[in-house]
Design an enzyme around this catalytic site. Structure first.
Site, mmCIF file in Angstrom:
data_model
loop_
_atom_site.group_PDB
_atom_site.id
_atom_site.type_symbol
_atom_site.label_atom_id
_atom_site.label_comp_id
_atom_site.label_asym_id
_atom_site.label_seq_id
_atom_site.Cartn_x
_atom_site.Cartn_y
_atom_site.Cartn_z
ATOM 1 N N GLN A 225 0.827 -1.208 0.000
ATOM 2 C CA GLN A 225 0.000 0.000 0.000
ATOM 3 C C GLN A 225 0.862 1.260 0.000
ATOM 4 O O GLN A 225 0.332 2.363 -0.091
ATOM 5 C CB GLN A 225 -0.914 0.025 1.241
ATOM 6 C CG GLN A 225 -1.985 -1.048 1.220
ATOM 7 C CD GLN A 225 -2.928 -1.008 2.409
ATOM 8 O OE1 GLN A 225 -3.287 -2.051 2.918
ATOM 9 N NE2 GLN A 225 -3.349 0.175 2.850
ATOM 10 N N ARG A 372 -8.986 -0.643 8.055
ATOM 11 C CA ARG A 372 -10.124 0.206 7.665
ATOM 12 C C ARG A 372 -10.960 0.680 8.849
ATOM 13 O O ARG A 372 -12.083 0.230 8.992
ATOM 14 C CB ARG A 372 -10.981 -0.619 6.691
ATOM 15 C CG ARG A 372 -11.627 0.226 5.625
ATOM 16 C CD ARG A 372 -12.369 -0.631 4.624
ATOM 17 N NE ARG A 372 -12.982 0.254 3.652
ATOM 18 C CZ ARG A 372 -13.710 -0.134 2.625
ATOM 19 N NH1 ARG A 372 -13.929 -1.380 2.400
ATOM 20 N NH2 ARG A 372 -14.220 0.738 1.795
ATOM 21 N N CYS A 373 -10.724 1.579 9.744
ATOM 22 C CA CYS A 373 -9.447 2.154 10.019
ATOM 23 C C CYS A 373 -9.157 2.007 11.504
ATOM 24 O O CYS A 373 -9.598 2.781 12.316
ATOM 25 C CB CYS A 373 -9.399 3.632 9.685
ATOM 26 S SG CYS A 373 -7.717 4.279 10.002
HETATM 27 N N1 MCN Z 1 -13.410 9.692 -3.526
HETATM 28 C C1 MCN Z 1 -14.231 10.562 -4.219
HETATM 29 N N2 MCN Z 1 -14.661 11.715 -3.596
HETATM 30 C C2 MCN Z 1 -14.333 11.970 -2.299
HETATM 31 C C3 MCN Z 1 -13.533 11.058 -1.575
HETATM 32 C C4 MCN Z 1 -13.075 9.924 -2.232
HETATM 33 O O1 MCN Z 1 -14.561 10.305 -5.376
HETATM 34 N N3 MCN Z 1 -14.748 13.086 -1.696
HETATM 35 C C5 MCN Z 1 -12.835 8.512 -4.190
HETATM 36 C C6 MCN Z 1 -11.317 8.623 -4.242
HETATM 37 O O2 MCN Z 1 -10.819 9.467 -5.203
HETATM 38 C C7 MCN Z 1 -10.891 7.193 -4.327
HETATM 39 C C8 MCN Z 1 -11.907 6.503 -3.412
HETATM 40 O O3 MCN Z 1 -13.065 7.357 -3.407
HETATM 41 O O4 MCN Z 1 -10.983 6.719 -5.645
HETATM 42 C C9 MCN Z 1 -11.388 6.346 -1.958
HETATM 43 O O5 MCN Z 1 -10.778 7.541 -1.605
HETATM 44 P P1 MCN Z 1 -10.165 7.938 -0.181
HETATM 45 O O6 MCN Z 1 -11.238 8.110 0.788
HETATM 46 O O7 MCN Z 1 -9.224 9.048 -0.435
HETATM 47 O O8 MCN Z 1 -9.346 6.654 0.313
HETATM 48 P P2 MCN Z 1 -7.991 6.091 -0.308
HETATM 49 O O9 MCN Z 1 -8.066 6.152 -1.764
HETATM 50 O O10 MCN Z 1 -6.831 6.666 0.391
HETATM 51 O O11 MCN Z 1 -8.148 4.566 0.063
HETATM 52 C C10 MCN Z 1 -7.772 4.090 1.320
HETATM 53 C C11 MCN Z 1 -8.935 3.529 2.087
HETATM 54 C C12 MCN Z 1 -8.401 2.694 3.177
HETATM 55 S S1 MCN Z 1 -7.270 3.385 4.234
HETATM 56 C C13 MCN Z 1 -8.747 1.379 3.283
HETATM 57 S S2 MCN Z 1 -8.195 0.522 4.632
HETATM 58 C C14 MCN Z 1 -9.554 0.759 2.259
HETATM 59 C C15 MCN Z 1 -10.404 1.721 1.519
HETATM 60 O O12 MCN Z 1 -9.772 2.797 1.178
HETATM 61 N N4 MCN Z 1 -9.068 -0.284 1.568
HETATM 62 C C16 MCN Z 1 -9.702 -0.662 0.396
HETATM 63 N N5 MCN Z 1 -11.210 1.206 0.570
HETATM 64 C C17 MCN Z 1 -10.828 0.076 -0.102
HETATM 65 N N6 MCN Z 1 -11.464 -0.319 -1.214
HETATM 66 C C18 MCN Z 1 -11.002 -1.384 -1.903
HETATM 67 N N7 MCN Z 1 -11.653 -1.764 -3.033
HETATM 68 N N8 MCN Z 1 -9.895 -2.077 -1.504
HETATM 69 C C19 MCN Z 1 -9.242 -1.748 -0.378
HETATM 70 O O13 MCN Z 1 -8.166 -2.421 -0.006
HETATM 71 CU CU1 CUM Z 2 -6.723 2.506 8.550
HETATM 72 S S1 CUM Z 2 -6.543 0.784 7.431
HETATM 73 MO MO1 CUM Z 2 -6.363 1.719 5.745
HETATM 74 O O1 CUM Z 2 -5.494 2.916 6.557
HETATM 75 O O2 CUM Z 2 -5.082 1.076 4.929
#
Ligand code: MCN
Ligand code: CUM
Length: 789
Positions: A225, A372-373
Site C-alpha cells: 500500500q 479500515r481504520c
Molecule cells: N473519492 C471521491 N470523492 C471523495 C472522496 C473519495 O470520489 N470526496 C474517491 C477517491 O478518489 C478514491 C476513493 O473514493 O478513488 C477512496 O478515496 P479515499 O477516501 O481518499 O481513500 P484512499 O483512496 O486513500 O483509500 C484508502 C482507504 C483505506 S485506508 C482502506 S483501509 C480501504 C479503503 O480505502 N481499503 C480498500 N477502501 C478500499 N477499497 C477497496 N476496493 N480495496 C481496499 O483495499
Molecule cells: Cu486505517 S486501514 Mo487503511 O489505513 O489502509
C-alpha cells in the site's frame, strides 16, 4: 477557495472506472502473475507453539528434498545483521525467530526451492526442537507481576509486559467534571471489548524479489500500500542504496490496511534472491495471511460520560487496555497516524476529556496496526456511539434526540475538540435529519412499540460518527521524522493528452479514474485523455502511500495543485500567443480567452502543442508540473447511519431489515466510486459486528485460521445498503474533498450493536460485545426468558 470549488467541471460525474476494463477481462497483473526466468520459490517454517524456546533447527533433511536450494534461519540473518526489521512503532520485529518464538505461526525459517511444492516439502522436513513456555493470551494477565516476561530482549527499557502508558486530555478538569456530575447530574460507565479482527483481502501478501548481481539493482514486486515508504524501509533493513531498489506494486487485490506493514516473508525473499542470485517468489496462503499478518482492534475499553440530568454531555473519560501481541507493529497513540484515538469525543460538544491507554505484549501475532481504520478510529467511534446510546437508555431519552441535543453545531467549525484536535467542517444535524427522514424514523419507533406490545423484538440503532482521515500534516505530527505529504506529477503531451503519476497506491479504490477526473476538471479535459500511473518507485514521485483514507485528502490535493501549475504555465503561453497580458485572460474549462472577446482564445490542446513547438522565449519548453503537498490539517468526514433489526426469538438470529447510510465526504469526485466504497465499507463494518473474531484458546492456538472458521460475510449475509449524502466541503482542501474509504467501516458496527441492544433494552439489556452471534444473542434471550420454542 470555496468559489473555486464550483468552477470545476467533471467532478461529481459517475464516470465508469477505467481500471475495470482490465479487471473484468481477467487481465490485471497481480504479484503472483509475475513470472521470471529461473525463478525460485520460498515457503516459511512457522511455529506451532505460541511461546517456546528454540533449542535447535536442523535443516539437513530439508536440504535433501529434491529441488530445495537453501534454508535460511534466524541465525543466518543475525550473522548478516538482518535479523530484525523496523515496525511502524518504536519496536523491532524478528524477521525469523532466533532463540524463541512468541506466537503461533511466527516465522522460524525460510526454505527456497525450484518449485512451490518442493519448498513446501522442504518446510515439512525442517526439524525444529522447541521447548514450550507458559503462554500469555489474556492482556489483563500480561500485567500480572507473576506473568512470564515475553520480551526479554527489551528488558532494559521495558521490565514488564507493558509496552507503554499513554494519556491525553486534561485529567484534573475531567475528574472535576465527573465529581460535579456525581453530585448534580449523571455518570454512566460501561466496559466494551472490541475483538481482534483481520482485514482478509482477497489477495494474500507476497512478493517477487529479483536481485541483479551485475548491476546491483534489486527489483521487488510487492503487495504494497506504500511502495516508496517500503523502498526506504528495505534500504534501511538491507543496507542497499535506495536508488538501486525498485519497488513495483502492481494490481493489488485489496489491502484494507493489511499491506501497510512490511512482513518477514518480504525480507526473506530479498535475502534469498541476494544469496542465490535468482528471482525468488514468496506468496503466503490464506491461513498464513489470517494468522500472521496485520490484525486490528483488540481494545478493552472502560468508558464513562458525565452529563447533566437533561443529558447534556460535559466530560468523557476512557481507559483502554490494548493488546498488541508479540511485537508492537504500530498503533502507539503518540505516533501519528497510528494513534487517531483522539477522535473519541466524536460529533459531540464535550467540554472535557481524558483518555489513557496501557498497551501490553501477549503471545499473539504482532500488530494492532490497520484495518479500515484501526489507526484506532473504529475503536474511538464505537465507544462514543455506544456510550451515547447507553446515556440515552439510562435517561429514558430517544437516542436521536440526545444526539441532536449534543452535536457540535454547524457554525462552531473549525471546532477545537476537548482533546485538542481541530475538526475542519461538519453539519452533523443535517446528516442525521436526512437519515431520519429517509428511513421515516418516527414511523419506525411507532412500529417498534406495537411489536414490543406483541412480544416481538425489533431494534433501531443510530451511529452519528465523525471520522478523521488524511494522514496528515507533517508539520504537526511525525512517523519516525517523515513528513506526511503526498505527490503528483502531471505531464501534458504535445497533443494535449496527459500522463499523471501519483505517490499513493490503489488497492481497489479506483484512483486511475478519480485522479484522472481531478486533472480533467482542472484542465477542462475528458478523463479519457488522462492516464494515471502509480506503484512503481522508479517512475512515480515519492509518496507515502495509501492508508488512513489519505489519497484524496493528500495526493488528491497534490493532483489538483499540480494541474493548476500546468494551467498557470498554459496561461503564460496563451498570453504570448494571443499577444495580451495574463491579466486580460479568462479561463473556462479547457480554454483561455481574451476578456470581452470570447472568440479570441486558445484551447488547452493548442497551448500544449505550443509548449513543445512555439514556446515563448522566456519560458522553458514543455508542459508538466509536480506538486508535493503537506496538508495543513486532516479532514473530518462524517455520517449518520440508522439500522433496523428484527431478532428471531427461536434462534437468536439478528436480521438487518434496513440500513440507511448518509455520508458526508465534502466535494465528491465520483459518486459511483464513493458509493462503491460505502457498500464495501459497510460490509466490512457488518463483519465484526456480527461474524468475525480472531479468537485464541488459552494455549495461544488460533481458533479461526481459515475461512471456514473465520466468518467473513458473503453476499448472502449482506443486507441491502441504502445510501445518501450531504456535502460539507473541507475548507482547507483545494477541491473541498475529504476522504471516505474508511468511514463506513468506522461508522457501521455501532449502528448494528445499538440496534440489537435497543431491541432488548426493555428487558434490561444494556450492552453486548461484538460479534453478535446467534449463540450469544440466544443465550441472552434465554436468560431473559424470551426464547420461543
Ligand atoms: N473519492 C471521491 N470523492 C471523495 C472522496 C473519495 O470520489 N470526496 C474517491 C477517491 O478518489 C478514491 C476513493 O473514493 O478513488 C477512496 O478515496 P479515499 O477516501 O481518499 O481513500 P484512499 O483512496 O486513500 O483509500 C484508502 C482507504 C483505506 S485506508 C482502506 S483501509 C480501504 C479503503 O480505502 N481499503 C480498500 N477502501 C478500499 N477499497 C477497496 N476496493 N480495496 C481496499 O483495499
Ligand atoms: Cu486505517 S486501514 Mo487503511 O489505513 O489502509
Amino acid at each position: 477557495m470555496a468559489s473555486e470549488i464550483h468552477a470545476h467541471h467533471g467532478l461529481g460525474e459517475p464516470y465508469k472506472r477505467k481500471e475495470d476494463a482490465r479487471f473484468i477481462r481477467g487481465q490485471g497483473t497481480y504479484v503472483d502473475d509475475v513470472q521470471l526466468p529461473g525463478m525460485l520459490y520460498g515457503d516459511i517454517v512457522r511455529s506451532p507453539y505460541a511461546h517456546a524456546l528454540i533449542r535447535n533447527i536442523d535443516s539437513s533433511e530439508a536440504m535433501k528434498v529434491p529441488g530445495v536450494v537453501a534454508v535460511i534461519t534466524g541465525k543466518d540473518l543475525e550473522a548478516a545483521g538482518l535479523a530484525w526489521m523496523p515496525t511502524l512503532s518504536a519496536d523491532m520485529e524478528a524477521v525469523l525467530a532466533v532463540d524463541r518464538v512468541l506466537y503461533q505461526m511466527q516465522e522460524v525459517a525460510f526454505v527456497v526451492a525450484t518449485s512451490r511444492y518442493a519448498a513446501a516439502d522442504g518446510v515439512a522436513a525442517v526439524d525444529v526442537d522447541y521447548e514450550p513456555l507458559p503462554v500469555v493470551v489474556d492482556p489483563k494477565k500480561a500485567l500480572d507481576p507473576e506473568a512470564p516476561l515475553l520480551r526479554p530482549d527489551k528488558k532494559e527499557k521495558q521490565p514488564t509486559n507493558q509496552i507503554y502508558h499513554w494519556e491525553t486530555g486534561d485529567e484534573d478538569a475531567t475528574n472535576a467534571a465527573f465529581a460535579e456530575a456525581e453530585r448534580n447530574g449523571v455518570v454512566i460507565k460501561q466496559d466494551l471489548y472490541i475483538p481482534r479482527i483481520h482485514p482478509a483481502p482477497i489477495e494474500t501478501c507476497g512478493c517477487v524479489a529479483n536481485y541483479h548481481k551485475a548491476t546491483g539493482k534489486l527489483t521487488v514486486w510487492l503487495t504494497s500500500q506504500a511502495p516508496h515508504a517500503h523502498r526506504t524501509l528495505f534500504a534501511m533493513v538491507a543496507g542497499l542504496p535506495e536508488h538501486r531498489i525498485r519497488i513495483i506494486s502492481p494490481d493489488v487485490g485489496g489491502g484494507f490496511g493489511n499491506k501497510v506493514p512490511i512482513y518477514p516473508g518480504y525480507v526473506c525473499a530479498v535475502v534469498a534472491s541476494v544469496t542465490t542470485g535468482k528471482p525468488v517468489k514468496w506468496i503466503e496462503d490464506r491461513s498464513e495471511n489470517i494468522g500472521s499478518t496485520g490484525f486490528a482492534r483488540d481494545y478493552h475499553i472502560h468508558a464513562e460520560i458525565a452529563a447533566d440530568k437533561d443529558g447534556m454531555v460535559n466530560a468523557l473519560r476512557v481507559h483502554t487496555l490494548a493488546d498488541h501481541g508479540a511485537f508492537d507493529a504500530a498503533a502507539q497513540p503518540t505516533k501519528f497516524p497510528a494513534g487517531l484515538f483522539h477522535i473519541c469525543t466524536g460529533s459531540y460538544d464535550f467540554k472535557h476529556a481524558f483518555v489513557d491507554v496501557d498497551a501490553v505484549h501477549t503471545n499473539k501475532a504482532p500488530g494492532g496496526i490497520a484495518y479500515r481504520c484501526s489507526f484506532r478510529v473504529t475503536e474511538a467511534s464505537y465507544l462514543i456511539e455506544r456510550m451515547m446510546d447507553t446515556l440515552a437508555h439510562d435517561l429514558g431519552k430517544d437516542p436521536a434526540q440526545l444526539r441532536l441535543q449534543n452535536f457540535i453545531k454547524p457554525e462552531a467549525f473549525p471546532y477545537r475538540s476537548a482533546l485538542n484536535w481541530t475538526f475542519d467542517s461538519g453539519n452533523y444535524e443535517g446528516a442525521l435529519h436526512l437519515a431520519m427522514k429517509n428511513i421515516d424514523y418516527e414511523a419506525l419507533r411507532q412500529e417498534q412499540a406495537e411489536k414490543r406490545a406483541r412480544g416481538e423484538l425489533m431494534g433501531i440503532g443510530i451511529s452519528t460518527f465523525t471520522e478523521i482521515v488524511g494522514a496528515g500534516p507533517g508539520k504537526h505530527f511525525d512517523i519516525a521524522g517523515i513528513q506526511m505529504f503526498d505527490s503528483c506529477e502531471v505531464r501534458v503531451h504535445p497533443t494535449g493528452k496527459v500522463l499523471a503519476r501519483i505517490g499513493v497506491q490503489t488497492q481497489g479504490q479506483g484512483h486511475e479514474t478519480t485522479f484522472a477526473q481531478i486533472i480533467a476538471a482542472e484542465l477542462g479535459l475528458s478523463p479519457d485523455d488522462v492516464d494515471v500511473e502509480h506503484g512503481d518507485t522508479d517512475t512515480a514521485p515519492y509518496g507515502l502511500g495509501t492508508y488512513a483514507s489519505r489519497s484524496t485528502p493528500v495526493a488528491g490535493a497534490a493532483t489538483a495543485l499540480a494541474a493548476r501549475k500546468v494551467r498557470e504555465k498554459a496561461k503564460k503561453i496563451a498570453a504570448y500567443l494571443l499577444e495580451v497580458g495574463e491579466e486580460d485572460l479568462e479561463w473556462e474549462p479547457g480554454r483561455f480567452f481574451v476578456k470581452g472577446a470570447p472568440a479570441k482564445g486558445k484551447t488547452i490542446q493548442d497551448l500544449a502543442f505550443a509548449a513543445y513547438t512555439n514556446c515563448p522565449p522566456y519560458l522553458e519548453p514543455g508542459l508538466e508540473a509536480v506538486n508535493y503537498y503537506d496538508p495543513p490539517n486532516l479532514t473530518y468526514p462524517f455520517g449518520a447511519y440508522i439500522c433496523v433489526v428484527d431478532i428471531d426469538r427461536g434462534t437468536g438470529m439478528v436480521h438487518i431489515r434496513r440500513f440507511m447510510a448518509v455520508d458526508d465526504c465534502g466535494t465528491v469526485i465520483n459518486p459511483m466510486v464513493v458509493e462503491g466504497q460505502i457498500h464495501g465499507g459497510l460490509t466490512q463494518g457488518l463483519a465484526p459486528a456480527m461474524y468475525e473474531e480472531l479468537a485464541y484458546d488459552a494455549d495461544g492456538n488460533i481458533l479461526a485460521g481459515n475461512f471456514q472458521d473465520y466468518l467473513i460475510p458473503t453476499a448472502m449475509e449482506t443486507p441491502l445498503w441504502e445510501t445518501d449524502r450531504t456535502v460539507t466541503p473541507s475548507p482547507h482542501h483545494p477541491i473541498g474533498a475529504k476522504g471516505v474509504g474508511e468511514s463506513p467501516t468506522v461508522g457501521a458496527p455501532q449502528a448494528i450493536v445499538n440496534a440489537v441492544v435497543d431491541a432488548l433494552a426493555h428487558v434490561g439489556v444494556r450492552h453486548i460485545d461484538m460479534p453478535l452471534t446467534p449463540w450469544k444473542v440466544w443465550n441472552i434471550l434465554k436468560e431473559k426468558g424470551l426464547t420461543s420454542d
